[in-house]
Motif scaffolding. Structure first.
Motif: not given
Length: 94
Positions: A35-38, A45-48, A51-53
């Motif tokens: 999900v973060s990768w998508v 989006f930036e990684r941070e 990952e927050r979302l």
């Protein structure tokens, strides 16, 4: 003066249309890393932020990932479905 300002805001909202939100829902299938990768690869989006979302989706069951016109959000919903994520759109109340 206030009446003119309110009329102008109303006209702008009518002209642009009410904003819509992309909601991504938690599901029992996709890994959190996926999900973060998508979010990173599709939205840039930036990684941070991604990952927050993703953690919001995981812990709260949903997250508002983007907002815009109905047409834009419909495209995002279709894209998320293409990635295998559960996503819907909803009208943002002003």
């Amino acid at each position: 003066m206030t009446d003119v300002l309110e009329d102008t805001r109303l006209e702008q909202r009518l002209e642009l249309g009410a904003p819509w939100a992309l909601i991504v829902w938690d599901d029992p299938v996709n890994l959190m890393t996926y999900v973060s990768w998508v979010f990173r690869s599709y939205f840039g989006f930036e990684r941070e932020k991604a990952e927050r979302l993703m953690l919001q989706v995981h812990t709260e069951g949903r997250a508002q990932v983007a907002s815009g016109t109905r047409e834009e959000i419909e495209r995002h919903v279709e894209a998320m479905h293409g990635y295998g994520l559960w996503a819907t759109l909803e009208k943002v109340e002003l």
